[in-house]
Design a protein around this motif. Structure first.
Motif, short mmCIF file in Angstrom:
data_model
loop_
_atom_site.label_atom_id
_atom_site.label_comp_id
_atom_site.label_asym_id
_atom_site.label_seq_id
_atom_site.Cartn_x
_atom_site.Cartn_y
_atom_site.Cartn_z
N GLY A 197 0.77 -1.25 -0.04
CA GLY A 197 0.06 0.02 0.00
C GLY A 197 1.01 1.28 0.04
O GLY A 197 0.41 2.24 -0.23
N VAL A 198 2.09 1.30 0.35
CA VAL A 198 3.12 2.50 0.16
C VAL A 198 2.96 2.99 -1.26
O VAL A 198 2.73 4.18 -1.14
N GLY A 199 2.83 2.51 -2.40
CA GLY A 199 2.85 2.88 -3.66
C GLY A 199 1.71 4.01 -3.80
O GLY A 199 1.73 4.80 -4.69
N SER A 200 0.68 3.97 -3.12
CA SER A 200 -0.75 4.96 -3.06
C SER A 200 -0.40 5.99 -2.27
O SER A 200 -1.07 6.98 -2.64
N LEU A 201 0.48 6.14 -1.51
CA LEU A 201 0.95 7.21 -0.39
C LEU A 201 2.04 7.87 -1.02
O LEU A 201 2.19 9.16 -0.52
N THR A 202 2.92 7.16 -1.67
CA THR A 202 4.29 8.03 -2.02
C THR A 202 4.55 7.38 -3.22
O THR A 202 4.24 6.23 -3.71
N ASP A 203 5.12 8.16 -4.11
CA ASP A 203 5.88 7.55 -5.22
C ASP A 203 6.72 6.52 -4.99
O ASP A 203 7.38 6.63 -4.11
N LEU A 204 6.48 5.36 -5.74
CA LEU A 204 7.13 4.18 -5.42
C LEU A 204 8.68 4.35 -5.58
O LEU A 204 9.18 3.85 -4.73
N ASP A 205 9.38 4.86 -6.55
CA ASP A 205 10.81 5.16 -6.55
C ASP A 205 11.21 6.15 -5.28
O ASP A 205 12.26 5.70 -4.86
N GLU A 206 10.49 7.04 -4.79
CA GLU A 206 10.66 7.90 -3.98
C GLU A 206 10.88 6.82 -2.41
O GLU A 206 11.60 7.15 -1.69
N ALA A 207 9.78 6.02 -2.42
CA ALA A 207 9.77 5.25 -1.31
C ALA A 207 10.92 4.18 -1.29
O ALA A 207 11.33 3.96 -0.17
N VAL A 208 11.35 3.56 -2.36
CA VAL A 208 12.36 2.60 -2.24
C VAL A 208 13.69 3.51 -1.91
O VAL A 208 14.56 2.95 -1.22
N ASN A 209 13.68 4.37 -2.55
CA ASN A 209 15.02 5.14 -2.53
C ASN A 209 15.18 5.55 -0.95
O ASN A 209 16.35 5.62 -0.53
N GLY A 210 14.15 6.17 -0.09
CA GLY A 210 14.17 6.78 0.94
C GLY A 210 14.72 5.58 1.92
O GLY A 210 15.30 5.59 2.82
N MET A 211 14.00 4.39 1.84
CA MET A 211 14.03 3.22 2.84
C MET A 211 15.59 2.70 2.53
O MET A 211 16.35 2.43 3.60
N ALA A 212 16.07 2.57 1.22
CA ALA A 212 17.46 2.20 0.92
C ALA A 212 18.42 3.17 1.40
O ALA A 212 19.50 2.55 2.24
N GLU A 213 17.98 4.46 1.26
CA GLU A 213 19.21 5.59 1.69
C GLU A 213 19.21 5.38 3.03
O GLU A 213 20.50 5.28 3.59
#
Length: 387
Positions: free
Chosen positions: A278-294
C-alpha cells in the motif's frame, strides 16, 4: 575562551540567586527524540523542617524553563525550551549530599500529549503537517520543506495515535525527512520542523580536527556496520487498469554524483527487503524505495567530543559539520545526530555521536581536503536513536 549559560523560569530570566543555586545542567539532544534537560540543585533542610525549593513555583510540574548557552562573544543559543516533567529529590542526612534534579522535556511532549483518531480528507501531506503544527500552537511559524505530490489524491489519511506519531508516519515515507521541534527564537516558544537532513555544512560550525596544530576534538571512535546496507524493492497495483509498477533501490543510489558510499559491499551481498503493502498509493514508489534504502546506507557511526577551551561553537542535531580525521576516508562532512551539553559551574563540555552514509573515495592529500560529503549524527550518554 569565555563560556556561560543562562536559565529562564517561565518567561523571566533567573535571578542571580537562582543561577547560583544550580550545580549542573545536562541537556541531551537527539534526532528522533524529545530533547531533555536535567538541572541539578543542591538543597538543605531548614529549621522548620522544610527543604529548599520544595514549593517553589519556578520548579512546579509543567512550569516552563529555557536553557541558553554561548561561547566567547557570540549570541546566546537556546539548547531547550520546554516544561518540567519530572522532579527527583534525593534527601540525605549527610551534609552536602541532598540534591533535587529537575527534568524538562522540549515541546515534543505537547505533540505526544493526546492520542486520538482524526481524518484528513482532501488534504495533501503538507496541509496535514501544517494543520498539526497549527493545532499544537508552538508559538512560531513551522519550517516545512517541499514534499512530492501524493500519487493517489483520493486516499484519505487518518491519524490513530498522537500528533507526533502521525507526523513521523508521514516522514517515514520520504527520503531523509524528519519531524521535530526546535527551541524558538523567543522565550517560551518552539518551532515545528518537517525537513530533510542538510547536505552542506552549517556556516556557523567550524571544522573539527582530530590531529595537527588545529586539533579541537578529544577523540573520534568509528564503528562500521555493513550489515545494515539493504536493497529495497516494491510493487504497486493500479486498480484502474490493473497494471503493476515496480521499483528497486540500493543504499548508494541516491547519493550525489561522484560520492562514494560508506559501504562498498557488492550488491549481491546486500540484504533484501520489500516495502509494506500500500505504500505506493501514498508515495511515489521510486521515492519510497530510495528513501528506505538510503536510510540503510548509514553504516558509519562515530562518537567523540570537542575540546572545551578550543572549539568555538555550539553543536546541535540536524546540522552538518566538517570533520577532518587526518589522511583518512572518514574525513568528510557529517550531520550531527546527537549532542550532550554539560554545563557546570566552571566548565562547558560537548560530546557527540555521528552516523554517515558517505566516505572519501580515497585518502585525502591533507586533513583539510576531504573528497566527499557524508551524513552523520551526534550521540551521548542518554536516550534513544532512530538509526
Amino acid at each position: 575562551m569565555n563560556k556561560e549559560f543562562r536559565v529562564y523560569y517561565g518567561n523571566t530570566l533567573a535571578t542571580q540567586a537562582q543561577h547560583d543555586a544550580i550545580e549542573e545542567i545536562v541537556v541531551e539532544q537527539e534526532i528522533g527524540k524529545a530533547w531533555e534537560a536535567r538541572i541539578k540543585i543542591p538543597v538543605c533542610i531548614r529549621e522548620d523542617g522544610s527543604w529548599d525549593g520544595e514549593r517553589d513555583e519556578a520548579y512546579a510540574e509543567h512550569a516552563r524553563v529555557r536553557v541558553e548557552a554561548r561561547i566567547g562573544e557570540g549570541e546566546f543559543i537556546a539548547l531547550i525550551d520546554g516544561r518540567f516533567e519530572v522532579q527527583n529529590p534525593v534527601y540525605s542526612t549527610s551534609p552536602g549530599l541532598s540534591m533535587v534534579t529537575l527534568v524538562a522535556h522540549d515541546d515534543t511532549s505537547l505533540l505526544h500529549r493526546q492520542a486520538e483518531s482524526a481524518s484528513f480528507s482532501g488534504q495533501s501531506d503538507r496541509q496535514i503537517i501544517n494543520t498539526i503544527f497549527d493545532t499544537a500552537a508552538l508559538g512560531e511559524v513551522p519550517d516545512i520543506d517541499e514534499l512530492p505530490a501524493r500519487p493517489d489524491t483520493t486516499v484519505v489519511l487518518n491519524q490513530h495515535g498522537t500528533m507526533m506519531q502521525m507526523l513521523r508516519s508521514i516522514a517515514a515515507r520520504y527520503s531523509s525527512y524528519h519531524a521535530y521541534v526546535l527551541p524558538g527564537a523567543s522565550v517560551g516558544t518552539s518551532k515545528g520542523c518537517f525537513k530533510k537532513l542538510p547536505v552542506v555544512p552549517h556556516p556557523g560550525l567550524p571544522e573539527m580536527y582530530l590531529t595537527g596544530p588545529r586539533r579541537n576534538m578529544t577523540g573520534f571512535q568509528i564503528q562500521r556496520n555493513s550489515g545494515r546496507a539493504t536493497r529495497v524493492e516494491g510493487a504497486n497495483l493500479n486498480p484502474g487498469d490493473m497494471s503493476v509498477t515496480t521499483a528497486s533501490a540500493g543504499p548508494s543510489d541516491s547519493l550525489p554524483p561522484g560520492s562514494t558510499g560508506a559501504s562498498t559491499a557488492e550488491d549481491s551481498t546486500l540484504r533484501r527487503r520489500r516495502l509494506p503493502a500500500g505504500v505506493g498509493s501514498l508515495t511515489d514508489l521510486d521515492e519510497a524505495v530510495n528513501g528506505m534504502a538510503e536510510e540503510t546506507g548509514y553504516t558509519l557511526r562515530a562518537d567523540g567530543g570537542v575540546i572545551p577551551s578550543i572549539y568555538p561553537a555550539i553543536l546541535s542535531p540536524y546540522r552538518m559539520v566538517p570533520v577532518r580525521v587526518s589522511n583518512s576516508r572518514y574525513s568528510t562532512d557529517y550531520v550531527i545526530f546527537k549532542v550532550v551539553h554539560t554545563l557546570g559551574i566552571s566548565e562547558y563540555t560537548q560530546s557527540f555521536s555521528v552516523i554517515g552514509n558517505v566516505a572519501s573515495p580515497e585518502a585525502a592529500v591533507s586533513a583539510s581536503a576531504p573528497r566527499a560529503a557524508a551524513v552523520l549524527a551526534a550521540s551521548f550518554n542518554v536516550q534513544m536513536g532512530i538509526f
